[in-house]
Structures are given as structure tokens and as C-alpha cells.
Design an enzyme around this catalytic site. Structure first.
Site, short mmCIF file in Angstrom:
data_model
loop_
_atom_site.label_atom_id
_atom_site.label_comp_id
_atom_site.label_asym_id
_atom_site.label_seq_id
_atom_site.Cartn_x
_atom_site.Cartn_y
_atom_site.Cartn_z
N GLY A 189 22.05 4.93 7.77
CA GLY A 189 22.63 3.46 7.36
C GLY A 189 22.97 2.73 8.52
O GLY A 189 23.14 3.20 9.62
N ALA A 227 29.18 5.71 4.01
CA ALA A 227 29.49 5.80 2.37
C ALA A 227 29.39 4.40 1.73
O ALA A 227 29.55 3.42 2.51
CB ALA A 227 30.75 6.43 2.33
N LYS A 281 27.64 7.55 -2.20
CA LYS A 281 26.68 7.55 -1.15
C LYS A 281 25.34 7.44 -1.92
O LYS A 281 25.22 7.49 -2.88
CB LYS A 281 26.70 8.77 -0.28
CG LYS A 281 27.91 8.80 0.64
CD LYS A 281 27.74 9.88 1.71
CE LYS A 281 26.70 9.97 2.44
NZ LYS A 281 26.26 9.12 3.02
N GLY A 282 24.45 6.97 -1.14
CA GLY A 282 23.11 6.71 -1.26
C GLY A 282 22.44 5.42 -1.63
O GLY A 282 21.22 5.13 -1.99
N GLY A 283 23.23 4.55 -1.15
CA GLY A 283 22.66 3.20 -1.04
C GLY A 283 21.43 2.92 -0.30
O GLY A 283 20.75 2.12 -0.60
N GLY A 284 21.36 3.56 0.69
CA GLY A 284 20.19 3.87 1.57
C GLY A 284 19.23 4.78 1.06
O GLY A 284 18.18 4.87 1.75
N GLU A 286 21.30 13.78 2.45
CA GLU A 286 22.67 13.72 3.08
C GLU A 286 23.62 14.75 2.60
O GLU A 286 24.52 15.35 3.36
CB GLU A 286 23.14 12.36 2.61
CG GLU A 286 22.56 11.30 3.82
CD GLU A 286 23.05 9.96 3.21
OE1 GLU A 286 22.71 8.81 3.76
OE2 GLU A 286 23.44 9.52 2.00
N LYS A 332 34.35 -0.72 2.09
CA LYS A 332 34.09 0.45 1.16
C LYS A 332 35.32 1.12 0.64
O LYS A 332 35.28 2.14 -0.29
CB LYS A 332 33.20 1.30 2.23
CG LYS A 332 32.32 0.81 3.03
CD LYS A 332 31.11 0.54 2.22
CE LYS A 332 30.08 -0.17 3.12
NZ LYS A 332 29.49 0.84 3.98
C1 5RP Z 1 22.39 6.07 2.80
C2 5RP Z 1 23.71 6.07 2.55
C3 5RP Z 1 24.67 5.21 3.40
O1 5RP Z 1 25.52 6.15 4.29
C4 5RP Z 1 25.50 4.27 2.85
O2 5RP Z 1 24.62 3.51 1.93
C5 5RP Z 1 26.37 3.36 3.68
O3 5RP Z 1 25.62 2.52 4.34
P1 5RP Z 1 26.00 1.49 5.46
O4 5RP Z 1 26.81 2.23 6.69
O5 5RP Z 1 24.70 0.77 5.91
O6 5RP Z 1 26.75 0.73 4.67
O7 5RP Z 1 24.40 6.94 1.70
O8 5RP Z 1 21.76 6.99 1.64
#
Ligand code: 5RP
Length: 223
Positions: free
Chosen positions: A26, A82, A93-96, A102, A120
């Protein structure tokens, strides 16, 4: 320096010579990885275990030596971002899209550090749609079971097709609005046969590094 950079770089302070480090995915942990790359150039000896193909490629570009579960007995420290963090340090988590690797890496780590910008931090999890990784076979049934648990699943898309994770699975982003009992929901979701893993990380984060209005860096710790 933006918030993500501040908290991301701060996490590198916890890294010691000789450690095996879980490398998150991320835009926040990007700054941790960049800092670690610099420290490695200056002589720090670590081995990284990446949570995604994207992070694996970045780590290679930064010169961070990598390892695999074939070669190690334990992970000393995992550092990751996160999408939401509640006051009990439970996470979404898991937006990416990297939630499965993870979670495997966070579970295997002696210490799991989360780096998160202040947006967050939430009182109650659930505004961010919960990513749920599912196998393609029978996904119509899996969708139905997710709805029965109160979610509104949307199949994640990329370039007009279903998004594929590094593990060859799909993701349903499930809006639950408010998740009052993340521990129970995490278990209930994983009891659905087509679900591989979900993005609730309950009781896993040991330290959350963020910013708040009063302190430059705010470190919330479970230990
Ligand atoms: C990826 C994730 C990332 O850690 C989460 O999406 C946060 O991303 P970012 O630091 O870009 O805001 O869980 O699967």
C-alpha cells in the site's frame, strides 16, 4: 512531509539488524519500504517477506533482500497499512487486494505494526466496505451467504473484468455499514465454504502508528 510518509518512516525505527520483516502493501507502507531500502544501502542486514507481488517487485527495486516461508522459522516483525483501525486496534484491511498474504504474514509475526494516516482511525469499523476474498467457483452462492450475514457484496473490478488477487481469487467488497462485533463476523465469514479469507484483522495489531491533533506521532500499543 505528508502523514503517510511520517508514519511510514517511523515504523522503520522498530527494525533491527538481522530481523526477518513482513513487508506490507500500500501507499503508506511504501514509505517504510523506501526507508528500509535506504537503511539496507547503509549496511542494515534484514530479510523481507512480501505480502504481494507488487511489494515483491518494489522490494527488489529498493534492494531489500527477500526470503520465503521455505527458508525461515519465524517473522520478527511485520509492518503494514490498514483501511480502518478502531480503538481496540482491530482492523479492516485489503483495500489493495493483498489481504490473504497480509493476514498469513501478520499471524506469523512476533510483532505486527500498523501504519495508518489519521483518516483511517474510526470509532466503529464498517464504513469502508470489507474485502472478502473468494474462489471463483460457486461465487453466486458465496454472494448469497454474504448477503445473509448482512453484507452488500460488490464484485471488485479492474479494467472492466473481475479483479484477480495474487492467489487467483476474486474479491467481494462488502458494505456492512457498521460492524459492532468484528470478532464474530470474522469467524462467520470464514465459515462460508467459498470464502478464502476476509479483511477483518481482529486482535492482531500490536502497535498502531498514526498522527493525532496533539502529538506528531501517536503510538497505540497492545503490549
Ligand atoms: C492492502 C491493504 C493496505 O494496507 C490498505 O489498503 C491501506 O493502504 P494505503 O496505505 O495505501 O492506504 O490492506 O491490501
Amino acid at each position: 512531509m505528508n502523514e503517510k510518509q511520517k508514519v511510514g518512516e517511523k515504523a522503520a525505527d522498530y527494525v533491527e539488524d538481522g530481523m526477518v520483516i513482513g513487508l506490507g502493501t500500500g501507499s503508506t507502507v511504501f514509505y517504510t519500504l523506501t526507508k528500509l531500502g535506504q537503511l539496507v544501502q547503509q549496511g542494515l542486514s534484514i530479510k523481507g517477506i512480501p505480502t504481494s507481488l507488487q511489494t515483491e517487485q518494489l522490494a527488489r527495486e529498493l534492494g531489500i533482500p527477500l526470503t520465503t516461508f521455505n527458508e525461515i522459522d519465524q517473522i520478527d516483525l511485520a509492518i503494514d497499512g490498514a483501511d480502518e483501525v478502531n480503538p481496540d486496534l482491530h482492523l479492516i484491511k485489503g483495500g489493495g487486494g493483498a489481504l490473504l498474504r497480509e493476514k498469513i504474514i501478520a499471524k506469523a509475526a512476533d510483532t505486527f505494526i500498523v501504519v495508518a494516516d489519521s483518516r483511517k482511525m474510526v470509532d466503529t469499523l464498517g464504513s469502508f466496505p470489507l474485502p472478502v476474498e473468494v474462489i471463483p467457483f460457486g461465487m453466486e452462492m458465496t454472494r448469497k451467504y454474504l448477503e445473509e450475514l448482512g453484507g452488500s457484496p460488490q464484485l471488485r473490478q479492474k479494467n472492466g473484468s473481475a479483479y484477480l488477487t495474487d492467489n487467483g481469487h476474486y474479491i467481494f467488497d462488502c458494505s456492512f455499514q457498521t460492524i459492532t462485533n468484528p470478532r464474530d463476523l470474522e469467524i462467520d465469514l470464514n465459515l462460508i465454504p467459498g470464502v478464502v479469507e476476509n479483511g477483518l484483522f481482529v486482535g492482531m495489531a500490536d502497535i498502531v502508528i498514526t498522527l493525532d491533533l496533539h502529538k506528531e506521532i501517536d503510538i497505540n500499543s497492545r503490549k
